[in-house]
Enzyme design. Sequence first.
Site, PDB file in Angstrom:
ATOM      1  N   GLU A  29       0.816  -1.208   0.000  1.00 36.77           N
ATOM      2  CA  GLU A  29       0.000   0.000   0.000  1.00 36.77           C
ATOM      3  C   GLU A  29       0.854   1.263   0.000  1.00 36.77           C
ATOM      4  O   GLU A  29       1.940   1.308   0.580  1.00 36.77           O
ATOM      5  CB  GLU A  29      -0.939   0.001   1.219  1.00 36.77           C
ATOM      6  N   CYS A  71       3.470   8.511   1.351  1.00 36.67           N
ATOM      7  CA  CYS A  71       3.986   7.500   2.271  1.00 36.67           C
ATOM      8  C   CYS A  71       4.239   6.229   1.467  1.00 36.67           C
ATOM      9  O   CYS A  71       3.302   5.604   0.958  1.00 36.67           O
ATOM     10  CB  CYS A  71       2.965   7.262   3.379  1.00 36.67           C
ATOM     11  N   CYS A  89       6.132  -7.103   6.967  1.00 32.74           N
ATOM     12  CA  CYS A  89       7.196  -6.545   7.802  1.00 32.74           C
ATOM     13  C   CYS A  89       7.717  -7.630   8.732  1.00 32.74           C
ATOM     14  O   CYS A  89       6.967  -8.506   9.162  1.00 32.74           O
ATOM     15  CB  CYS A  89       6.658  -5.365   8.626  1.00 32.74           C
ATOM     16  N   CYS A 138       6.035  -5.012  15.424  1.00 28.46           N
ATOM     17  CA  CYS A 138       5.715  -4.002  16.440  1.00 28.46           C
ATOM     18  C   CYS A 138       4.256  -4.196  16.853  1.00 28.46           C
ATOM     19  O   CYS A 138       3.360  -4.249  16.011  1.00 28.46           O
ATOM     20  CB  CYS A 138       5.944  -2.601  15.889  1.00 28.46           C
ATOM     21  N   CYS A 156       1.264  -1.905  15.634  1.00 32.11           N
ATOM     22  CA  CYS A 156       1.204  -1.609  14.205  1.00 32.11           C
ATOM     23  C   CYS A 156       0.499  -2.738  13.455  1.00 32.11           C
ATOM     24  O   CYS A 156       0.861  -3.907  13.601  1.00 32.11           O
ATOM     25  CB  CYS A 156       2.620  -1.416  13.666  1.00 32.11           C
ATOM     26  N   GLY A 172       6.753  -2.060   5.991  1.00 31.81           N
ATOM     27  CA  GLY A 172       8.118  -2.548   6.032  1.00 31.81           C
ATOM     28  C   GLY A 172       9.087  -1.623   6.743  1.00 31.81           C
ATOM     29  O   GLY A 172       8.777  -0.470   7.069  1.00 31.81           O
ATOM     30  N   SER A 196      11.997   6.646   7.832  1.00 30.11           N
ATOM     31  CA  SER A 196      11.631   6.270   9.192  1.00 30.11           C
ATOM     32  C   SER A 196      12.133   4.863   9.489  1.00 30.11           C
ATOM     33  O   SER A 196      11.914   3.940   8.703  1.00 30.11           O
ATOM     34  CB  SER A 196      10.110   6.316   9.357  1.00 30.11           C
ATOM     35  N   CYS A 227      -1.511   6.243  10.109  1.00 27.40           N
ATOM     36  CA  CYS A 227      -0.254   5.682  10.602  1.00 27.40           C
ATOM     37  C   CYS A 227      -0.501   4.404  11.397  1.00 27.40           C
ATOM     38  O   CYS A 227      -1.318   4.375  12.318  1.00 27.40           O
ATOM     39  CB  CYS A 227       0.436   6.718  11.485  1.00 27.40           C
TER      40      CYS A 227
END
Length: 373
Positions: free
Chosen positions: A101, A114, A121, A125, A128, A176, A208, A350
């Site tokens: 995405e 973004c 990933c 986390c 997330c 990722g 990031s 986010c």
Amino acid sequence: MADGFDARPNLIGMDRDDIAAALLDAGEDASKVRMRANQLFHWIYYRGARDFSEMTSISKAWRADLHERFRIGRPEVSSYQQSEDGTRKWLMRFADGHEAETVHIPEADRGALCVSSQVGCTLTCSFCHTGTQKLVRNLTVGEIVAQMLVARDTIGEWPSPRGERMISNIVMMGMGEPLLNYENVAKALKIVMDGEGISLSKRRITLSTSGVVPLIERCGRELEVNLAISLHAVNDELRDVLVPINRKHPIRELLDACRTYPAANNARRITWEYVMLDGINDSPAEARELVRLIKGIPSKVNLIPFNPWPGAPYACSKPEAIEKFAKIVNDAGYSSPVRTPRGRDIMAACGQLKSASERGRREKTGAAEIVQA
């Protein structure tokens, strides 16, 4: 032409040297290779050509020859959604059927794109949504660059503007961990920064990372882009849970890398991303500890209200807790804006990204305008 199983080499993702080498391999006259590579680079990355027939400054005969030998293959757009607040989200399907995405967050006269660096990933986390999807693979250089091209196609931003633009910034904050796909991310960003193509300044690009410490210095030295750190906790015990890579590279090691980041200065501060989780990391004591930790580092703190997703184990901090936290950080002399959630109605905010190839498209919402490509 959508990117598919096509034996012709795809020029998207190639820099000038790559294009020149491909032309040479295809039998192009060595004396003309450099000039023709520059022409192709210009048409692909400055003008956004999607087919060789659009390249009107080169002969029809060569255009036909190029079509036989090469392609300019963008990924297929599996779905396109536009939020009530103007945020756009593309689900892009690549040649092997996997998807990622990309999100555009607009402002009045500019906007940030973004960009994803991986399908899924590896970092898990806990706050997330992407982290609940296992890593499938790294994205290629072409797949990273193509996200920018597809977004520009939709917005109509070709040729590359020299002044104001609606895609004015890139944030490597999509699906990722960019530093775990460093080689491809670095090459893609160099193509994006090239002044004769997409021409986006390094000052307009932010990478990031959750804390892949060994590659932070190299990123600053080679790319000189802005750095954002997904911090989210001020002690190792909690960060080990929220951001598991902390077990390998704890906070002290991460802070040391940030203090010496080559591209950081008072004009280009490191951004600390801090998701606000109710009763987990949002106390005044933690705000004061955050201030202590980043002392001496040119810093900005982005406070991010937690964006919910199905099955999430956390809730967003209460407004008064966020306000108190922000005041402590602000009073210490650090800018600490509270990020306004964007694109929540299309799961584009986010921490909400997760490719439909893994989730079976069961999370589409009726609140958004959905256009099937």
